[in-house]
Design a protein around this motif. Structure first.
Motif, mmCIF file in Angstrom:
data_model
loop_
_atom_site.group_PDB
_atom_site.id
_atom_site.type_symbol
_atom_site.label_atom_id
_atom_site.label_comp_id
_atom_site.label_asym_id
_atom_site.label_seq_id
_atom_site.Cartn_x
_atom_site.Cartn_y
_atom_site.Cartn_z
ATOM 1 N N PHE A 34 -35.825 -1.089 4.842
ATOM 2 C CA PHE A 34 -35.111 -1.436 6.066
ATOM 3 C C PHE A 34 -34.663 -0.155 6.764
ATOM 4 O O PHE A 34 -34.173 0.763 6.105
ATOM 5 C CB PHE A 34 -33.856 -2.254 5.738
ATOM 6 C CG PHE A 34 -34.134 -3.566 5.074
ATOM 7 C CD1 PHE A 34 -34.270 -4.730 5.823
ATOM 8 C CD2 PHE A 34 -34.230 -3.655 3.684
ATOM 9 C CE1 PHE A 34 -34.507 -5.948 5.206
ATOM 10 C CE2 PHE A 34 -34.475 -4.872 3.064
ATOM 11 C CZ PHE A 34 -34.608 -6.019 3.823
ATOM 12 N N PRO A 36 -33.061 1.296 10.888
ATOM 13 C CA PRO A 36 -32.686 0.915 12.251
ATOM 14 C C PRO A 36 -33.748 1.268 13.293
ATOM 15 O O PRO A 36 -33.875 0.591 14.305
ATOM 16 C CB PRO A 36 -31.392 1.683 12.507
ATOM 17 C CG PRO A 36 -31.372 2.778 11.504
ATOM 18 C CD PRO A 36 -32.193 2.326 10.342
ATOM 19 N N GLY A 69 -35.918 -1.913 12.926
ATOM 20 C CA GLY A 69 -35.408 -2.514 14.161
ATOM 21 C C GLY A 69 -35.702 -4.000 14.149
ATOM 22 O O GLY A 69 -35.332 -4.708 13.213
ATOM 23 N N ASP A 70 -36.411 -4.471 15.156
ATOM 24 C CA ASP A 70 -36.766 -5.894 15.243
ATOM 25 C C ASP A 70 -38.197 -6.168 14.815
ATOM 26 O O ASP A 70 -38.689 -7.284 14.980
ATOM 27 C CB ASP A 70 -36.567 -6.400 16.681
ATOM 28 C CG ASP A 70 -35.103 -6.436 17.071
ATOM 29 O OD1 ASP A 70 -34.262 -6.716 16.202
ATOM 30 O OD2 ASP A 70 -34.808 -6.175 18.252
ATOM 31 N N ALA A 79 -37.501 -10.156 11.554
ATOM 32 C CA ALA A 79 -36.685 -9.088 10.974
ATOM 33 C C ALA A 79 -35.278 -9.591 10.650
ATOM 34 O O ALA A 79 -34.749 -9.321 9.568
ATOM 35 C CB ALA A 79 -36.633 -7.892 11.922
ATOM 36 N N ALA A 80 -34.684 -10.332 11.569
ATOM 37 C CA ALA A 80 -33.314 -10.821 11.362
ATOM 38 C C ALA A 80 -33.220 -11.722 10.134
ATOM 39 O O ALA A 80 -32.243 -11.668 9.380
ATOM 40 C CB ALA A 80 -32.824 -11.553 12.602
ATOM 41 N N ARG A 83 -33.478 -9.508 6.996
ATOM 42 C CA ARG A 83 -32.213 -8.775 6.829
ATOM 43 C C ARG A 83 -31.121 -9.693 6.292
ATOM 44 O O ARG A 83 -30.360 -9.313 5.402
ATOM 45 C CB ARG A 83 -31.770 -8.177 8.158
ATOM 46 C CG ARG A 83 -32.584 -6.996 8.594
ATOM 47 C CD ARG A 83 -32.043 -6.441 9.931
ATOM 48 N NE ARG A 83 -32.933 -5.451 10.470
ATOM 49 C CZ ARG A 83 -33.056 -4.215 10.017
ATOM 50 N NH1 ARG A 83 -32.329 -3.831 9.006
ATOM 51 N NH2 ARG A 83 -33.894 -3.372 10.576
ATOM 52 N N SER A 89 -27.936 -4.546 6.834
ATOM 53 C CA SER A 89 -27.512 -4.317 8.205
ATOM 54 C C SER A 89 -28.664 -3.791 9.063
ATOM 55 O O SER A 89 -29.517 -3.052 8.580
ATOM 56 C CB SER A 89 -26.369 -3.292 8.208
ATOM 57 O OG SER A 89 -26.135 -2.819 9.505
ATOM 58 N N ARG A 90 -28.647 -4.139 10.333
ATOM 59 C CA ARG A 90 -29.667 -3.645 11.258
ATOM 60 C C ARG A 90 -29.468 -2.162 11.555
ATOM 61 O O ARG A 90 -30.391 -1.485 11.989
ATOM 62 C CB ARG A 90 -29.606 -4.444 12.564
ATOM 63 C CG ARG A 90 -30.761 -4.124 13.495
ATOM 64 C CD ARG A 90 -30.626 -4.852 14.824
ATOM 65 N NE ARG A 90 -31.806 -4.727 15.643
ATOM 66 C CZ ARG A 90 -32.229 -3.610 16.197
ATOM 67 N NH1 ARG A 90 -31.579 -2.480 15.996
ATOM 68 N NH2 ARG A 90 -33.318 -3.577 16.949
ATOM 69 N N THR A 91 -28.281 -1.649 11.331
ATOM 70 C CA THR A 91 -27.958 -0.264 11.696
ATOM 71 C C THR A 91 -28.045 0.711 10.529
ATOM 72 O O THR A 91 -27.747 1.887 10.690
ATOM 73 C CB THR A 91 -26.543 -0.184 12.295
ATOM 74 O OG1 THR A 91 -25.599 -0.624 11.308
ATOM 75 C CG2 THR A 91 -26.434 -1.036 13.549
#
Length: 134
Positions: A34, A36, A69-70, A79-80, A83, A89-91
């Motif tokens: 994963f 960002p 990212g996405d 992706a969401a 995650r 976390s996305r970040t």
């Protein structure tokens, strides 16, 4: 939310299927990376490490999925959703090793050296059986 209605192929890949142990043993182990964004230094480091270990990871039947990212590479999922499933976390950067049984075997916020992945996989009971069967 439409994501909740669409079955996740990653979820299916890591959930035990009905049938024999032999059938389940054909599912690959997963390394999910994963990040960002594509320029994340930890992502670039992990990609280089995995590239160096490609032969040993192939021997251990490891499939790499990148969630950056996405976008998702190596799986047909959102992706969401991935995650959320792995609480990432996305970040932030992170790596998750998922065994053939669907369980998370290793989680890291830093790039994982190939030797650590190999040792972790080689200690798994299914991997021990694979080695013994050779």
């Amino acid at each position: 939310m439409i994501e909740a209605l669409i079955p996740l192929s990653i979820a299916a890949a890591v959930q035990p299927r009905p049938g024999s142990i032999e059938q389940r043993a054909r599912d690959p182990r997963l390394v999910i990376v994963f990040a960002p964004n594509r320029n994340d230094p930890m992502l670039l480091r992990q990609q280089a490490l995995l590239h160096q270990a490609r032969s040993s990871l192939n021997d251990r039947d490891v499939h790499v999925i990148e969630v950056v990212g996405d976008s998702v590479a190596g799986a047909h999922d959102y992706a969401a959703a991935i995650r959320q499933r792995y609480a990432m976390s996305r970040t932030r950067f992170g790596v998750v090793l998922v065994g053939r049984d669907g369980g998370v075997k290793l989680r890291s916020a830093e790039a994982i050296p190939p030797r650590h992945l190999e040792r972790t996989i080689d200690a798994m009971p299914m991997r021990q059986r694979e080695i013994a069967a050779r």
